[in-house]
Write an enzyme that holds these catalytic residues in place. Structure first.
Site, PDB file in Angstrom:
ATOM      1  N   THR B 181       0.883  -1.153   0.093  1.00 25.08           N
ATOM      2  CA  THR B 181      -0.040   0.048  -0.011  1.00 25.08           C
ATOM      3  C   THR B 181       0.793   1.258  -0.047  1.00 25.08           C
ATOM      4  O   THR B 181       1.999   1.173   0.453  1.00 25.08           O
ATOM      5  CB  THR B 181      -0.871   0.046   1.326  1.00 25.08           C
ATOM      6  OG1 THR B 181      -0.081   0.282   2.595  1.00 25.08           O
ATOM      7  CG2 THR B 181      -1.816  -1.074   1.432  1.00 25.08           C
ATOM      8  N   GLU B 326      -5.783  -3.975  -1.145  1.00 25.76           N
ATOM      9  CA  GLU B 326      -6.024  -4.984  -0.230  1.00 25.76           C
ATOM     10  C   GLU B 326      -7.176  -6.113  -1.099  1.00 25.76           C
ATOM     11  O   GLU B 326      -7.623  -6.967  -0.719  1.00 25.76           O
ATOM     12  CB  GLU B 326      -6.750  -4.883   0.946  1.00 25.76           C
ATOM     13  CG  GLU B 326      -5.503  -3.945   2.021  1.00 25.76           C
ATOM     14  CD  GLU B 326      -5.703  -2.611   1.803  1.00 25.76           C
ATOM     15  OE1 GLU B 326      -5.950  -2.328   0.740  1.00 25.76           O
ATOM     16  OE2 GLU B 326      -4.780  -2.133   2.659  1.00 25.76           O
ATOM     17  N   LYS B 434     -15.676  15.180  12.749  1.00 26.67           N
ATOM     18  CA  LYS B 434     -16.589  15.287  13.761  1.00 26.67           C
ATOM     19  C   LYS B 434     -16.644  16.309  14.383  1.00 26.67           C
ATOM     20  O   LYS B 434     -15.878  16.991  15.203  1.00 26.67           O
ATOM     21  CB  LYS B 434     -16.282  14.261  14.857  1.00 26.67           C
ATOM     22  CG  LYS B 434     -16.094  12.563  14.517  1.00 26.67           C
ATOM     23  CD  LYS B 434     -14.951  11.707  14.597  1.00 26.67           C
ATOM     24  CE  LYS B 434     -14.452  10.671  13.857  1.00 26.67           C
ATOM     25  NZ  LYS B 434     -13.156  10.443  13.322  1.00 26.67           N
ATOM     26  N   TRP B 439     -21.126  13.539  12.214  1.00 24.73           N
ATOM     27  CA  TRP B 439     -20.244  13.491  11.494  1.00 24.73           C
ATOM     28  C   TRP B 439     -20.552  14.328  10.076  1.00 24.73           C
ATOM     29  O   TRP B 439     -21.214  14.450   9.644  1.00 24.73           O
ATOM     30  CB  TRP B 439     -20.143  11.829  10.805  1.00 24.73           C
ATOM     31  CG  TRP B 439     -19.538  10.944  11.819  1.00 24.73           C
ATOM     32  CD1 TRP B 439     -18.996  11.419  13.034  1.00 24.73           C
ATOM     33  CD2 TRP B 439     -19.451   9.539  11.657  1.00 24.73           C
ATOM     34  NE1 TRP B 439     -18.547  10.364  13.341  1.00 24.73           N
ATOM     35  CE2 TRP B 439     -18.682   9.086  12.746  1.00 24.73           C
ATOM     36  CE3 TRP B 439     -19.949   8.593  10.677  1.00 24.73           C
ATOM     37  CZ2 TRP B 439     -18.682   7.698  12.887  1.00 24.73           C
ATOM     38  CZ3 TRP B 439     -19.645   7.188  10.775  1.00 24.73           C
ATOM     39  CH2 TRP B 439     -18.861   6.727  12.096  1.00 24.73           C
TER      40      TRP B 439
END
Lengths: 539, 539
Positions: B181, B326, B434, B439
């Site tokens: 990654t 992944e 937040k 959110w």
């Protein structure tokens, strides 16, 4: 990567989640049903819980004797969903073969269409393993029947659990399905389909270069669900969220044509005899078939005339595919390669009348007299296959060793291959005619005859010959309008310029119909007997 | 069914047999190469024999530091073809990370593009496991280099065996590939791709309802081959016989536009920043892009304006997809369902700006604050995945347990799901803002800003806030023509009607460019530091 198994249950789970509103339209004896995948999902889960309560356990076989309809679709997922095995039984086989199959598979439960009950009632006494019969009927009451214990499918579903989970302990190499070949000689041979094989085969059916089955499709499988899982289309169509139209019991060409128009069918699959019948119906009626993007044809070679009629006259793309009970079944698919678009119309038709190239995921080799044949469109050899949706054996059958050797399945089909890798089935190994040490393809002669305007069907067989070992005889059914005007001489004249002299049949016999197997293939064994009888009567 | 394994080598074998004449068109430093799959096959087999002679054994890692070209394609098949592991190394990572990756993977051989040699020369002393360096150059002589032992790719191929067989002892769960990654924090994490995962993923790319990669395609992967196997397209395109166009080293938008026109590219794949660049080029030049049937966009969310520009202005179908290192990477693909064709243009655009539905073969669940979220397009949760091409762990990495728990991969991506099952990435878990217990999605604010005519790029980050915990700040790059005319007030005014009051950023800062990761994603960590610095300078 995760070790998550490929399972049949996951195909329906995807439809439940992502295609909840899409529909399955199903004709049964009594009415036309429309169900969403949400409903199909709940009913399948109920059926799973019911089967479990009837005592069906992991690995047990659940038999079906049924036409193409939604209940048959539900058991397609319910049986493997609880780890048992969906055993679709060919209802067109002889009672003797059906008895053999049910006993050999050791079916524990049979799900039966109402009109097939009488058949099973007659043989009930000879079924050794069946513990329960379920009739798939729309009616509220159970029909009168000697079968015992007999349950109503819908009654059972009332008691089922609509949230019953798919079994979590499936190994992808566990059997999910089972089908017996429609043997023309000897006892039928059983083939087990694994979860892995069915899922990989479904992937293959969704590829852009094969059937390209898609959410936007309205798919009508005409090929029976009792025959190699309707070529796997119910599994793939469910997974990809296609609308499915199921023509139900004892359908006619008229019903097929009507359904195509009414439900805007985009893709349909069946054998050549079905398409010959549909063609006749289209010629008589005035149907809108413009929704069709693909007619898939397999099970036997389609004559060029048939392909041309669909494509030229009705603008319906017609695709040849090839497979067998032992191959789940998709093996090859015929689609022109990009650079073949430049070919002439005749060359395109020639290429498209072949069975196509191997689909991704499989391996093939063609074994002739001297090892692998050249890809020269000439040399003939037996098609041998390997891959994750090719059977490795017949179920508990000593005859396995004849067909499965060296890790390859020997199909018994004789093919030529052109330089593109496109195969053409030229015969069955057992139907090839050996004349004077050379091979003659009965199928090529049949196709040539069927390209004649007057010929409806043609089947070519070998008769023993003292001098040449074998000689070809053509058996022909003429279209009605031609029965008085066209004879043997004209057809032989028609063949002569197309073939080497020794290929031209010694005789042409005219029939009202040609005997066929339960799945629409020419029954050459029976035809040979009829021809033998014909000649002995003449003497 | 037969126990035949799914192997990467079989993908190229199919191209060799059935698509012998089809071409790979490859731009290298020095010239444009055109090779058939027959040639690619022979060269790959030579490379396999050469790797074996260099001592590469089953399970060994073979590293590449290279752009998109045919030699890179050959090693894609040669490394797994002998049972070793193709380790593509992201050449845009820092030298420190590249050293870490090569040592951590224990690469035995490195194949390196000529222009990347200097980078490796500098770090050579710190590479612990590399036994041979191979330079992928067109030139006859080896370049001057301190690397030792250094071989020329083409020289090695001269000695190779063009009929070298693919290894027969591959287990489909063996590793075939590997990629790390591009971590924005900490060390890169390695992911192993199995033969099985790559083959199943290739099936998924060929489905009619996803990328529908086909023989008739001319595919140009713009996404680097060093990044998640160019999204797996070289594997799928080879298997299906597509023509492949490889834009080579340090390509420009101009080269992409020219290649699209010249080679009649039908499908191309890349990240939004690439498409923003191409769009600029298309606006300046006069290119024929009519061959394009699909621009695939992933890696980051494409703003609606970008989709609209491609589709409305240039009639180029633009498809959103989603994945990660992944996940091999394809996870979702955005394509309207059949019944969504009736939506208004605005609704269609809204749907198509989402990341799409899960591709066949995978499972997902979205975990919010209180378990699985409702499919209501509102509730946010972390996307968790399961399936045969989803990693089960990071390679020899203790951080695995943070992302892989309970048999699921926790992506770190926050999504909403609508009732169709279509996901929309609203943020990274770590980038969610937040504010006052609620959110705020940075991505939604970014997309809204980028829909403004004046905005070229926008990235929204959180800054700490005493009262609200966090508050959003927008960082914006304006199109050149607008830099004097558009300011903070206008953009805030533009946002207000579209969002709840507390979502509207507290400030808008203007930048010349936004820092990006090596694969073109906004580098928010660095941006946060720049913003922090900006405010501290102001104080």
């Amino acid at each position: 990567m995760m070790q998550t198994p490929l399972t049949v249950g996951s195909l329906l789970e995807r439809a439940e989640k992502f295609f909840a509103k899409k529909q399955v339209i199903s004709q049964t004896h009594d009415k036309l049903h429309t169900l969403t995948y949400t409903e199909i999902g709940k009913r399948t889960r109920k059926l799973m819980s019911v089967l479990a309560e009837l005592g069906v356990q992991k690995g047990d076989r659940v038999g079906t004797l049924a036409w193409n309809h939604h209940r048959h679709l539900e058991i397609y997922f319910a049986a493997p969903g609880i780890g048992s095995v969906l055993h679709t039984i060919n209802i067109r086989l002889s009672p003797e073969h059906i008895i053999y199959i049910i006993n050999h598979a050791e079916d524990k439960v049979l799900l039966i269409d109402e009109d097939i009950l009488p058949l099973i009632e007659k043989i009930q006494g000879q079924l050794k393993t069946v513990e329960a019969f379920v009739v798939m009927t729309d009616k509220a009451e159970l029909p009168e029947s000697s079968l015992h214990p007999l349950y109503s499918y819908e009654e059972l579903l009332h008691t089922g659990d609509p949230a019953f989970p798919f079994a979590a302990d499936i190994n992808e190499n566990d059997p999910a399905g089972m089908c017996y070949t429609s043997a023309t000689t000897g006892k039928p041979k059983g083939v087990l389909y694994t979860h892995r094989g069915i899922v990989l085969h479904s992937f293959a059916l969704g590829l852009a270069d094969t059937a390209a089955i898609s959410e936007s499709d309205v798919s009508m499988a005409v090929v029976p669900q009792f025959h190699v899982n309707a070529w796997g289309t119910p599994f793939a169509c469910t997974w990809f969220g296609s609308t499915q139209v199921m023509p139900g019991p004892r359908f006619t060409p008229k019903r097929l044509a009507e359904f195509i128009e009414k439900f805007k069918v985009t893709i349909t699959a069946g054998v050549p005899t079905i398409w010959l019948g549909l063609l006749k119906e289209l010629e008589q009626g005035n149907y809108d078939t413009s929704s069709l993007r693909a007619v898939l044809c397999g099970g036997a070679a389609a004559p060029k005339g048939l392909i041309q009629a669909f494509e030229k006259k009705y603008k319906i793309p017609f695709y040849h595919a090839y497979g067998a009970t032992e191959t789940t079944p998709l093996v090859t698919f015929s689609r022109l390669k990009s650079y073949q678009q430049d070919l002439s119309d005749d060359e395109k038709l020639e290429e498209r009348s072949r069975q196509g190239i191997l689909v991704p995921g499989l391996e093939m080799k063609i074994i002739g007299n001297d090892g692998e044949v050249a890809w020269d469109n000439q040399e003939m050899g037996e098609l041998c296959l390997r891959g994750p949706w090719i059977a490795s054996e017949y179920y508990k059958d000593e005859r396995s060793e004849n067909a499965f050797t060296d890790g390859w399945f020997h199909t018994g089909d004789v093919v030529t291959v052109d330089e593109e890798g496109t195969i053409k089935i030229v015969d069955r190994t057992k139907d090839l005619i050996k004349s004077g040490g050379e091979w003659i393809s009965s199928v090529e002669l049949e196709n040539a005859l069927m390209a004649h305007d007057a010929v409806f069907e043609a089947s070519v067989i070998a008769i023993p010959d003292k001098k040449w070992q074998e000689r070809p005889i053509a058996c022909v059914v003429l279209h009605e309008g031609y029965r008085d005007s066209v004879g043997k001489a004209e057809l032989l004249e028609f063949l002569r310029p197309q073939f080497a002299k020794f290929w031209v049949p010694d005789d042409i016999l005219f029939f009202d119909e040609i005997p066929k197997t339960s799945v629409g293939k020419f029954l050459k064994r029976q035809l040979r007997e009829q021809v033998k009888e014909h000649y002995s009567l003449q003497q």
